[in-house]
Design an enzyme around this catalytic site. Structure first.
Site, PDB file in Angstrom:
ATOM      1  N   LYS A 216       0.845  -1.200   0.000  1.00 17.78           N
ATOM      2  CA  LYS A 216       0.000   0.000   0.000  1.00 17.78           C
ATOM      3  C   LYS A 216       0.876   1.244   0.000  1.00 17.78           C
ATOM      4  O   LYS A 216       1.725   1.424   0.853  1.00 17.78           O
ATOM      5  CB  LYS A 216      -0.929   0.043   1.214  1.00 17.78           C
ATOM      6  CG  LYS A 216      -1.931   1.184   1.055  1.00 17.78           C
ATOM      7  CD  LYS A 216      -2.625   1.586   2.323  1.00 17.78           C
ATOM      8  CE  LYS A 216      -1.892   2.626   3.128  1.00 17.78           C
ATOM      9  NZ  LYS A 216      -1.741   3.954   2.493  1.00 17.78           N
ATOM     10  N   GLY A 268       6.650   3.983   8.788  1.00 20.65           N
ATOM     11  CA  GLY A 268       5.822   5.168   9.001  1.00 20.65           C
ATOM     12  C   GLY A 268       6.012   5.681  10.415  1.00 20.65           C
ATOM     13  O   GLY A 268       7.055   5.462  11.036  1.00 20.65           O
ATOM     14  N   SER A 269       4.989   6.322  10.928  1.00 25.69           N
ATOM     15  CA  SER A 269       5.120   6.986  12.227  1.00 25.69           C
ATOM     16  C   SER A 269       5.064   5.984  13.383  1.00 25.69           C
ATOM     17  O   SER A 269       4.480   4.900  13.253  1.00 25.69           O
ATOM     18  CB  SER A 269       4.006   8.019  12.387  1.00 25.69           C
ATOM     19  OG  SER A 269       2.764   7.367  12.339  1.00 25.69           O
ATOM     20  N   THR A 270       5.628   6.389  14.500  1.00 29.20           N
ATOM     21  CA  THR A 270       5.654   5.515  15.681  1.00 29.20           C
ATOM     22  C   THR A 270       4.237   5.261  16.198  1.00 29.20           C
ATOM     23  O   THR A 270       3.928   4.135  16.614  1.00 29.20           O
ATOM     24  CB  THR A 270       6.533   6.165  16.768  1.00 29.20           C
ATOM     25  OG1 THR A 270       7.880   6.180  16.275  1.00 29.20           O
ATOM     26  CG2 THR A 270       6.498   5.405  18.081  1.00 29.20           C
ATOM     27  N   GLU A 290       9.565   0.009  10.838  1.00 32.23           N
ATOM     28  CA  GLU A 290      10.595   1.051  10.651  1.00 32.23           C
ATOM     29  C   GLU A 290       9.908   2.373  10.946  1.00 32.23           C
ATOM     30  O   GLU A 290       9.092   2.838  10.147  1.00 32.23           O
ATOM     31  CB  GLU A 290      11.091   1.049   9.197  1.00 32.23           C
ATOM     32  CG  GLU A 290      11.749  -0.236   8.750  1.00 32.23           C
ATOM     33  CD  GLU A 290      13.179  -0.368   9.217  1.00 32.23           C
ATOM     34  OE1 GLU A 290      13.694   0.563   9.866  1.00 32.23           O
ATOM     35  OE2 GLU A 290      13.780  -1.415   8.948  1.00 32.23           O
ATOM     36  N   CYS A 324      13.507  10.039   7.871  1.00 32.36           N
ATOM     37  CA  CYS A 324      13.295   9.484   9.211  1.00 32.36           C
ATOM     38  C   CYS A 324      14.567   9.560  10.050  1.00 32.36           C
ATOM     39  O   CYS A 324      14.521   9.753  11.253  1.00 32.36           O
ATOM     40  CB  CYS A 324      12.843   8.048   9.093  1.00 32.36           C
ATOM     41  SG  CYS A 324      13.909   7.082   8.015  1.00 32.36           S
ATOM     42  N   GLU A 421       9.533  14.400  16.855  1.00 34.46           N
ATOM     43  CA  GLU A 421       9.987  14.316  15.466  1.00 34.46           C
ATOM     44  C   GLU A 421       9.297  15.414  14.677  1.00 34.46           C
ATOM     45  O   GLU A 421       8.079  15.550  14.718  1.00 34.46           O
ATOM     46  CB  GLU A 421       9.620  12.954  14.876  1.00 34.46           C
ATOM     47  CG  GLU A 421      10.224  12.753  13.510  1.00 34.46           C
ATOM     48  CD  GLU A 421       9.804  11.443  12.869  1.00 34.46           C
ATOM     49  OE1 GLU A 421       8.638  11.046  13.051  1.00 34.46           O
ATOM     50  OE2 GLU A 421      10.629  10.827  12.185  1.00 34.46           O
TER      51      GLU A 421
HETATM   52  P1  NAD Z   1       2.117   7.543   8.834  1.00 41.00           P
HETATM   53  O1  NAD Z   1       2.345   6.562   9.909  1.00 41.00           O
HETATM   54  O2  NAD Z   1       1.080   8.569   9.019  1.00 41.00           O
HETATM   55  O3  NAD Z   1       1.743   6.783   7.489  1.00 41.00           O
HETATM   56  C1  NAD Z   1       2.573   5.773   6.943  1.00 41.00           C
HETATM   57  C2  NAD Z   1       1.720   4.849   6.109  1.00 41.00           C
HETATM   58  O4  NAD Z   1       0.806   4.190   6.976  1.00 41.00           O
HETATM   59  C3  NAD Z   1       0.869   5.535   5.046  1.00 41.00           C
HETATM   60  O5  NAD Z   1       0.814   4.710   3.923  1.00 41.00           O
HETATM   61  C4  NAD Z   1      -0.494   5.633   5.707  1.00 41.00           C
HETATM   62  O6  NAD Z   1      -1.572   5.661   4.796  1.00 41.00           O
HETATM   63  C5  NAD Z   1      -0.525   4.342   6.515  1.00 41.00           C
HETATM   64  N1  NAD Z   1      -1.384   4.383   7.691  1.00 41.00           N
HETATM   65  C6  NAD Z   1      -1.773   5.461   8.414  1.00 41.00           C
HETATM   66  N2  NAD Z   1      -2.567   5.059   9.448  1.00 41.00           N
HETATM   67  C7  NAD Z   1      -2.656   3.708   9.380  1.00 41.00           C
HETATM   68  C8  NAD Z   1      -3.302   2.713  10.169  1.00 41.00           C
HETATM   69  N3  NAD Z   1      -4.001   3.045  11.237  1.00 41.00           N
HETATM   70  N4  NAD Z   1      -3.151   1.415   9.825  1.00 41.00           N
HETATM   71  C9  NAD Z   1      -2.409   1.067   8.754  1.00 41.00           C
HETATM   72  N5  NAD Z   1      -1.790   1.959   7.950  1.00 41.00           N
HETATM   73  C10 NAD Z   1      -1.902   3.264   8.259  1.00 41.00           C
HETATM   74  O7  NAD Z   1       3.532   8.191   8.538  1.00 41.00           O
HETATM   75  P2  NAD Z   1       3.887   9.258   7.419  1.00 41.00           P
HETATM   76  O8  NAD Z   1       3.507  10.600   7.935  1.00 41.00           O
HETATM   77  O9  NAD Z   1       3.390   8.850   6.083  1.00 41.00           O
HETATM   78  O10 NAD Z   1       5.470   9.094   7.321  1.00 41.00           O
HETATM   79  C11 NAD Z   1       6.308   9.764   8.148  1.00 41.00           C
HETATM   80  C12 NAD Z   1       6.793   8.864   9.260  1.00 41.00           C
HETATM   81  O11 NAD Z   1       7.442   7.739   8.711  1.00 41.00           O
HETATM   82  C13 NAD Z   1       7.818   9.556  10.110  1.00 41.00           C
HETATM   83  O12 NAD Z   1       7.555   9.276  11.469  1.00 41.00           O
HETATM   84  C14 NAD Z   1       9.125   8.905   9.683  1.00 41.00           C
HETATM   85  O13 NAD Z   1      10.129   8.925  10.647  1.00 41.00           O
HETATM   86  C15 NAD Z   1       8.691   7.528   9.342  1.00 41.00           C
HETATM   87  N6  NAD Z   1       9.640   6.885   8.435  1.00 41.00           N
HETATM   88  C16 NAD Z   1      10.473   5.916   8.947  1.00 41.00           C
HETATM   89  C17 NAD Z   1      11.412   5.300   8.111  1.00 41.00           C
HETATM   90  C18 NAD Z   1      12.345   4.244   8.656  1.00 41.00           C
HETATM   91  O14 NAD Z   1      12.989   3.564   7.870  1.00 41.00           O
HETATM   92  N7  NAD Z   1      12.439   4.091   9.960  1.00 41.00           N
HETATM   93  C19 NAD Z   1      11.499   5.659   6.766  1.00 41.00           C
HETATM   94  C20 NAD Z   1      10.646   6.634   6.287  1.00 41.00           C
HETATM   95  C21 NAD Z   1       9.710   7.248   7.133  1.00 41.00           C
END
Ligand code: NAD
Length: 511
Positions: A216, A268-270, A290, A324, A421
């Site tokens: 996704k 994605g986010s924590t 991650e 990130c 962050e």
């Molecule tokens: P996010 O968590 O809001 O979204 C990430 C993904 O998860 C998106 O595709 C989103 O549609 C999906 N998502 C959102 N809510 C969900 C749920 N309840 N269930 C399942 N999927 C869901 O994060 P973001 O704002 O898109 O990305 C930024 C974050 O990602 C930052 O915290 C960043 O540090 C992190 N990040 C980490 C790495 C790593 O390798 N550690 C790499 C890139 C980004």
């Protein structure tokens, strides 16, 4: 380009005003005597042929969503929609998982490892051949400078496919006394900051190990993954081995809750990662996470200061701080603090903020309006706390989402901008006296993704790195990636590794 700037303390706090969502500079850089500018050098994009609307890539072809719903993907530099993209609902997720399961049972688990490698090499070569197109589209959809997408994102995405293609037929020799087997069907969810690269990090190792996937994309940057779907279609991969669906949190949540998955890989986010961890524990399913970061970049007094300042700029300002592992906390030894602040402020005035497709641009557009609002709000908390704000003084385009590269001095770990962050081009500068204080400050965070150490002494570099609770520690450099090198976090930055031989483990059962 502005040159020869000096730092002047703000005369009055009332010098601040608000424009385009950014608080104006509290510190005034002297205007250069003779101002001169680069001529713009825009990358051509008229050959990018976008469809009006994109379906879901399921079972080897693009299909209309059963949900019947579409949403617009916006160019953050112009605020104009680029294309409509399907929003998958529960039925679409179900169809994608069923296609992946069928492909796993019928072809992929039985496919000779050499054949799996052949497909992966094919995808890698196509990414390389279409790299210019992919880079332009990445910059249009996500707002990152073409220099970044052209020189970093796309080559690294191809490199990941090449690298894991090499592993596909060597798995039996990779793990001593073990017989590696694929897990089955993996659900994969990626963020918006490195759309194609994150797709490559997820898909390449999964396929090399014999799994099939449903990936996704993030809601604000789906387009390059859809181009990757086209590449996969042309590579003649058996239908259903890779399924790519688009949508927002609801689609992600439907995927995570699907009962027929063997694994979830999430970046994605924590906050969302914690939800996914809970859901995966309930389903007793394998998961890798991650997540976010708040990296410390530590400069010791014996470091090459100009090189370190260049590293700081790379660590937090390039790519709009949408990284990130961005070095968003700068820890500077007290004796060189003033020198670093002066050099950094001077270097900032030479950064070019603007159109992502201009080859001279250093800092592009913020990915979305909500992200811009988040950065603006969090940096305003620095002003409220009485910190000194330094910014790049430059004009910003009228339309689009922009934020000037910014740093704050006088920061303590109790300030929100040092703890949360920010995911934008905003740096918190702290100072320390002794190496042990530097380590204590660096580790004083709930995250543990990355860190940087700048010192002239190799032994000191290794000694400090060993004490840092961070998955990646860079020595006298920052933000360097290679497919053969594992990447991942400690603490609330997640668990599991992507990249390298370690990146195979999350997709294998070892008997
Ligand atoms: P996010 O968590 O809001 O979204 C990430 C993904 O998860 C998106 O595709 C989103 O549609 C999906 N998502 C959102 N809510 C969900 C749920 N309840 N269930 C399942 N999927 C869901 O994060 P973001 O704002 O898109 O990305 C930024 C974050 O990602 C930052 O915290 C960043 O540090 C992190 N990040 C980490 C790495 C790593 O390798 N550690 C790499 C890139 C980004």
């Amino acid at each position: 380009m502005s040159q020869g700037t000096t730092i002047a303390r703000p005369r009055r706090r009332s010098e601040k005003s608000t424009q385009n969502g950014n608080t104006r500079l509290a510190v005034v850089a002297r205007k250069p005597a003779a101002d001169w500018q680069y001529a713009s050098a825009p990358e051509a994009h008229d050959y990018i042929k976008l469809q009006d609307r994109y379906g879901l890539f399921i079972g080897g072809k693009f299909v209309a969503p059963r949900s019947g719903r579409y949403f617009a993907s916006i160019d953050p530099a112009t605020e104009k929609p680029l294309a409509l993209v399907a929003e998958a609902d529960l039925r679409d997720v179900d169809r994608a998982v069923a296609a992946a399961r069928k492909a796993y049972d019928r072809y992929w688990r039985r496919c000779a490892p050499q054949s799996r490698a052949k497909y992966l090499y094919r995808i890698a070569r196509s990414i390389t051949e279409r790299s210019r197109e992919l880079a332009v589209l990445e910059s249009m959809d996500g707002g990152k400078p073409i220099r970044e997408s052209r020189d970093v994102d796309i080559p690294l995405a191809a490199a990941h496919f090449f690298y894991y293609a090499g592993w596909a037929d060597k798995l039996p020799w990779a793990f001593a006394n073990a017989k590696p087997r694929p897990l089955g069907v993996a659900g994969q969810i990626i963020p918006w900051n490195f759309p194609l690269l994150m797709a490559a990090w997820k898909i390449a190792p999964a396929l090399a190990c014999g799994n099939t996937v449903v990936l996704k994309t993030a809601e604000t940057t789906p387009l390059t993954a859809l181009l990757l779907a086209e590449i996969i279609e042309q590579a003649d991969l058996p239908p259903g081995v890779v399924n790519i669906i688009s949508g927002g949190p609801a689609t992600g949540s439907a995927l995570v809750r699907h009962p027929d998955l063997d694994k979830i890989a999430f970046t994605g986010s924590t906050e969302v990662g914690k939800e996914i961890a809970r859901e995966s524990a309930r389903a007793n399913r394998r998961v890798t996470l991650e997540l976010g970061g708040k990296a410390a970049n530590i400069i010791f007094e014996d470091a090459p200061l100009d090189q370190a300042v260049e590293g700081v700029v790379n660590a937090i300002f390039f790519n709009q701080g949408h990284v990130c592992c961005a070095g968003s906390r700068l820890l500077v030894q007290e004796s060189v603090h003033a020198a670093i602040v002066t050099k950094l402020h001077r270097r900032m005035q030479t950064l070019r903020v603007g159109q992502p497709l201009d080859k001279n641009t250093d800092v592009g557009a913020i990915n979305s309006r909500p992200q811009l609002e988040k950065i603006t709000e969090l940096s305003a908390s620095g002003d409220s706390a009485g910190l000194v704000r330094y910014q790049t003084e430059c004009a910003l385009p009228e339309r689009g989402y922009w934020f000037r590269p910014t740093f704050f001095t006088g920061v303590a770990m109790s300030h929100r901008i040092a703890r949360e962050e920010i995911f934008g081009p905003v740096l918190s500068v702290l100072s320390f006296r002794t190496p042990s204080e530097a380590v204590e400050l660096a580790n004083n965070t709930r995250y543990g993704l990355s860190a940087g150490v700048w010192t002239d002494k190799g032994s000191k570099n290794f000694k400090i790195a060993a004490q840092l609770r961070a998955g990646v520690v860079w020595g006298n450099t920052f933000n360097k990636f290679d497919p053969s090198s594992p990447f991942g976090g400690y603490k609330e930055s997640g668990f599991g590794r992507e990249g390298g031989m370690h990146g195979l483990l999350p997709y294998l059962e070892l008997d």
